[in-house]
Scaffold this motif. Structure first.
Motif, short mmCIF file in Angstrom:
data_model
loop_
_atom_site.label_atom_id
_atom_site.label_comp_id
_atom_site.label_asym_id
_atom_site.label_seq_id
_atom_site.Cartn_x
_atom_site.Cartn_y
_atom_site.Cartn_z
N LEU A 23 56.88 10.86 91.06
CA LEU A 23 57.26 12.27 90.91
C LEU A 23 58.54 12.58 91.68
CD1 LEU A 23 53.79 14.04 91.21
CD2 LEU A 23 55.23 13.89 89.19
N LEU A 24 58.66 12.01 92.88
CA LEU A 24 59.83 12.28 93.70
C LEU A 24 61.10 11.74 93.04
CD1 LEU A 24 60.87 13.44 96.35
CD2 LEU A 24 60.46 11.21 97.43
N VAL A 25 60.98 10.51 92.49
CA VAL A 25 62.14 9.93 91.81
C VAL A 25 62.54 10.81 90.62
CG1 VAL A 25 62.93 7.98 90.42
CG2 VAL A 25 61.67 7.57 92.55
N GLY A 26 61.55 11.27 89.84
CA GLY A 26 61.86 12.13 88.70
C GLY A 26 62.49 13.45 89.10
N ILE A 27 61.95 14.04 90.19
CA ILE A 27 62.50 15.32 90.65
C ILE A 27 63.92 15.15 91.16
CG2 ILE A 27 62.27 17.11 92.42
CD1 ILE A 27 59.22 16.75 92.18
N MET A 28 64.14 14.07 91.93
CA MET A 28 65.48 13.84 92.46
C MET A 28 66.49 13.59 91.34
SD MET A 28 65.40 14.32 95.64
CE MET A 28 67.01 13.67 96.01
N THR A 29 66.05 12.90 90.30
CA THR A 29 66.94 12.65 89.17
C THR A 29 67.37 13.96 88.52
OG1 THR A 29 65.89 10.52 88.75
CG2 THR A 29 67.18 11.48 86.96
N VAL A 30 66.39 14.85 88.35
CA VAL A 30 66.69 16.15 87.74
C VAL A 30 67.59 16.97 88.66
CG1 VAL A 30 65.70 18.32 86.96
CG2 VAL A 30 64.57 16.16 86.40
N ILE A 31 67.29 16.94 89.98
CA ILE A 31 68.08 17.72 90.93
C ILE A 31 69.53 17.25 90.94
CG2 ILE A 31 68.45 18.16 93.40
CD1 ILE A 31 65.43 18.29 93.70
N GLN A 32 69.74 15.91 90.86
CA GLN A 32 71.10 15.39 90.88
C GLN A 32 71.90 15.82 89.67
OE1 GLN A 32 70.77 11.16 91.37
NE2 GLN A 32 70.07 11.30 93.50
N MET A 33 71.23 16.22 88.62
CA MET A 33 71.95 16.69 87.43
C MET A 33 72.53 18.08 87.63
SD MET A 33 69.27 15.39 84.53
CE MET A 33 70.17 16.20 83.22
N PHE A 34 71.93 18.88 88.54
CA PHE A 34 72.37 20.26 88.69
C PHE A 34 73.79 20.38 89.21
CE2 PHE A 34 67.87 21.21 88.24
CZ PHE A 34 67.92 22.37 87.46
N PRO A 35 74.19 19.68 90.29
CA PRO A 35 75.58 19.82 90.74
C PRO A 35 76.59 19.46 89.67
CG PRO A 35 74.27 18.74 92.43
CD PRO A 35 73.42 18.81 91.20
N THR A 36 76.32 18.38 88.93
CA THR A 36 77.22 18.00 87.85
C THR A 36 77.29 19.09 86.79
OG1 THR A 36 76.72 15.67 88.22
CG2 THR A 36 77.71 16.27 86.10
N GLY A 37 76.11 19.61 86.46
CA GLY A 37 76.09 20.68 85.46
C GLY A 37 76.81 21.92 85.94
N PHE A 38 76.59 22.29 87.22
CA PHE A 38 77.29 23.44 87.77
C PHE A 38 78.80 23.21 87.79
CE2 PHE A 38 73.26 24.47 90.33
CZ PHE A 38 72.77 25.26 89.29
N GLY A 39 79.19 21.96 88.15
CA GLY A 39 80.61 21.65 88.17
C GLY A 39 81.25 21.74 86.80
N VAL A 40 80.53 21.27 85.78
CA VAL A 40 81.04 21.35 84.40
C VAL A 40 81.19 22.81 83.98
CG1 VAL A 40 80.51 20.87 81.99
CG2 VAL A 40 80.17 19.10 83.72
N VAL A 41 80.18 23.62 84.32
CA VAL A 41 80.24 25.04 83.96
C VAL A 41 81.40 25.73 84.67
CG1 VAL A 41 79.04 27.25 84.14
CG2 VAL A 41 77.79 25.21 83.42
N LYS A 42 81.58 25.43 85.98
CA LYS A 42 82.67 26.04 86.73
C LYS A 42 84.03 25.61 86.18
CE LYS A 42 84.62 26.49 91.36
NZ LYS A 42 84.52 26.06 92.80
N ALA A 43 84.16 24.31 85.86
CA ALA A 43 85.42 23.82 85.32
C ALA A 43 85.74 24.47 83.99
CB ALA A 43 85.37 22.30 85.18
N ALA A 44 84.71 24.62 83.14
CA ALA A 44 84.92 25.26 81.84
C ALA A 44 85.31 26.72 82.01
CB ALA A 44 83.66 25.14 80.99
#
Length: 639
Positions: A23-44
């Motif tokens: 569960l921790l590995v899955g949660i961390m994987t999802v959490i790591q996607m958020f900064p990238t997603g936020f960065g893409v949204v901010k860049a756009a």
């Protein structure tokens, strides 16, 4: 029963730990996607804002093409122009000489902080206007009536030295040349000039019409001249052009002075002058600056700098409806203005105030950018680090000066070094006055800079509504902070907002020079010259500051087989984005003329007209510079 109980199984501790790890590995994987997603949204989001700002700038210039400058180019800190790569390291060539990426902001060059190419596209040449109708505006010394013109860019980099305004010059349209003669040309009229060439001399002579004895004047003359290497008179001569040489070099010509004026040619070191190229000369009359409180004279070629922050030029109202003889015939007096932009990172936004208010009675105005820089206490430079330049992690105010002149990248030591100490300046475009709110100090006002009126995070400015009372009433003040209009309803008024935003956002323009002249040696190449390659007759060489610009080329070629002359008109060509590495062309940018024939040919005549106009928006995303470019072809329209 005992058997059933004995067979009942449970979950071991190891199994629980395994499930938790999964569960921790899955949660961390999802959490790591958020900064990238936020960065893409901010860049756009940033790119969308940048595209909108660039498009607005292009549309602004299309609507005011009659005022289009002759050129907008990068310059050095000392005001000279980038011409070639000689004497520069690779780092400086990439970050200062070239107008494009990679970007560099401030650089330490021989111990002096200089702007990199993210800031150096700031020299405006020949922004043109007819003399506007007289109207009301304000200066620090009181009400004056003049013909007001607001420059396209502001604030401007100008300072006073004695009676001169450094960084700002204004000249008339091209005067009409009359036949040269050996003596005084009695037939010279206002708007004309006479010229007398001398062969084999480093000087020639010009003559101007007689004026009233109370009118002093000066002129700008441009010309081309031939030179040969010193000590080699038999060498092949080549042509050099001189732009806007002042006549006389210092001072002025008395109004009733009708004698010939000597123009001295100053060739490059190691060359001797053969003589001026006949009919290559053009001449314009210079406008004389007057002090802000001086009375208008009868000389129509005078002006006042009303406000360098807003960029207001006040022309002599006597110039309205006055005509002069020009190279294009009899026309109304016009003014061609050269100036430097102070800091491209100061965003200029024009907004019409809406007729709405919030629950507190304020009028919200949303600006294009968020995270506006906050100067804190405008009279206390100790609230930030006074030595933080050039990176500026803190922000003390919009404009600063050093030893009496506007300058960036300098240490702030006293509050008086800050010309504009506030986070934001708001100007009423109709009157040229600054919008403020009353201060507790009697008879004084301050610009809208406090937290009460600016939401720095969202980029919303809350203007005082018509029902405001006490210290919240909007007023209009001059640049000495003296209140001129004590109460003003801002609804429906066109206001200009000057501010800086986090990320060092800037909106800049870069324009190819209107008409390029040919020189016969690459040492003469600069922002308005080109030359033909000695090894490739189809190749035109340009200065590094012209990289990627579009020009319109007219040329004539003669085919060998039939000796017929062919003409190509208006072929659009783009100057290269990489410097040539061919021998004899190293460091220069180029375009190749495409001749539509398989026959051998000789190119006889070439004309190059700059057409490209680029709006560039630049911002910093962390340590990385980003930019959006939008190009169009634009030439000056009719006044």
């Amino acid at each position: 029963m005992d058997k059933i109980l004995r067979n009942k199984s449970g979950t071991s501790l190891v199994e629980v730990l395994v499930v938790m790890v999964v569960l921790l590995v899955g949660i961390m994987t999802v959490i790591q996607m958020f900064p990238t997603g936020f960065g893409v949204v901010k860049a756009a989001e940033s790119r969308t804002i940048a595209t909108r700002l660039a498009q607005q700038e292009l549309e602004r210039w299309k609507a005011m093409s009659a005022n289009l400058p002759t050129g907008i180019i990068p310059i050095k800190e000392d005001g000279t122009f980038f011409a070639d790569n000689a004497g520069y390291s690779a780092q400086i060539r990439n970050t200062c000489v070239l107008a494009g990426p990679p970007f560099g902001e401030f650089m330490n060059v021989d111990g002096v902080l200089e702007r990199g190419n993210v800031l150096n596209v700031r020299q405006v040449i020949g922004e043109t206007t007819s003399i506007p109708a007289p109207g009301y505006f304000q200066t620090g010394s009181g009400t004056e009536f003049g013909s007001k013109y607001t420059l396209a860019f502001s604030p401007i980099d100008v300072y006073t030295s004695g009676t001169e305004l450094n960084g700002l010059s204004i000249k008339s349209g091209p005067l009409q040349r009359v036949a040269s003669a050996l003596g005084y040309l009695a037939s010279i009229k206002r708007g004309q000039y006479g010229i007398r060439y001398t062969s084999g001399s480093s000087e020639f002579y010009v003559e101007f019409p007689k004026e009233s004895s109370s009118i002093n004047r000066f002129y700008y003359i441009s010309y081309s001249y031939w030179v040969v290497p010193s000590g080699s008179p038999a060498s092949e001569p080549f042509l050099i052009s001189k732009l806007d040489q002042r006549v006389p070099e210092t001072g002025t010509i008395a109004g009733d002075d009708t004698g010939w004026q000597t123009v001295t040619i100053d060739p490059p070191s190691g060359y001797d002058v053969i003589g001026i190229q006949e009919s290559s000369d053009t001449c314009a009359r210079g406008f004389l600056p007057l002090g802000a409180g001086a009375a208008w004279t009868s000389d129509p070629y005078t002006y006042k700098l009303a406000d360098s922050v807003l960029g207001i030029i006040s022309f002599n109202p006597n110039a309205q409806n006055r005509y002069e003889y020009t190279a294009y015939g009899k026309r109304p007096i016009e003014a061609s203005i050269d100036y430097r932009i102070y800091d491209p990172r100061i965003i200029r936004e024009d907004k019409v105030v809406p007729d709405v208010d919030d629950s507190a009675g304020n009028i919200p105005v949303k600006l294009a950018l968020r995270f506006i820089l906050n100067a804190g206490k405008p009279d206390d430079i100790t609230d930030g680090d006074a030595t933080d330049n050039p990176d500026e992690p803190t922000f003390e105010g919009l404009m600063r000066e050093y030893e009496g002149r506007p300058q960036l990248g300098r240490k702030i030591t006293i509050a008086d070094d800050l010309t504009i100490r506030y986070s934001m300046l708001i100007v009423d475009l109709k009157t040229g006055l600054r919008v403020g709110v009353p201060s507790t100090v009697a008879g004084k006002g301050i610009p809208l800079y406090t937290d009460e009126f600016i939401d720095y995070k969202t980029g919303v400015v809350k203007l005082p509504g018509p029902g405001a009372t006490g210290n919240n009433i909007a007023c209009l003040i001059d640049y000495n902070n003296d209140i001129q209009v004590s109460t003003i309803d801002l609804r429906g008024r066109n206001l200009r907002f000057l501010y800086r935003a986090d990320g060092d956002w800037s909106v800049q323009c870069n324009k190819a020079y209107a008409n390029y002249s040919r020189v016969y040696d690459k040492s003469g190449i600069d922002y308005y010259h080109y030359c033909l390659s000695k090894d490739n007759p189809n190749r035109l060489l340009f200065a590094p500051c012209d990289a990627q610009k579009t020009v319109s080329v007219d040329y004539t070629y003669v085919t060998t087989s039939d000796n017929i002359e062919h003409r190509v008109v208006g072929r659009a060509c783009q100057i290269s984005d990489m410097a040539s590495d061919s021998p004899g062309e190293d460091g220069y940018y180029y375009l190749d003329i495409k001749v539509p024939t398989s026959d051998t040919y000789t190119i006889t005549r070439i004309s190059v007209i700059g057409t490209s106009f680029m709006a560039r928006v630049i911002w910093r995303d962390g340590k990385h510079w980003r930019h959006v470019d939008m190009d169009t072809n634009l030439v000056r329209g009719a006044q």
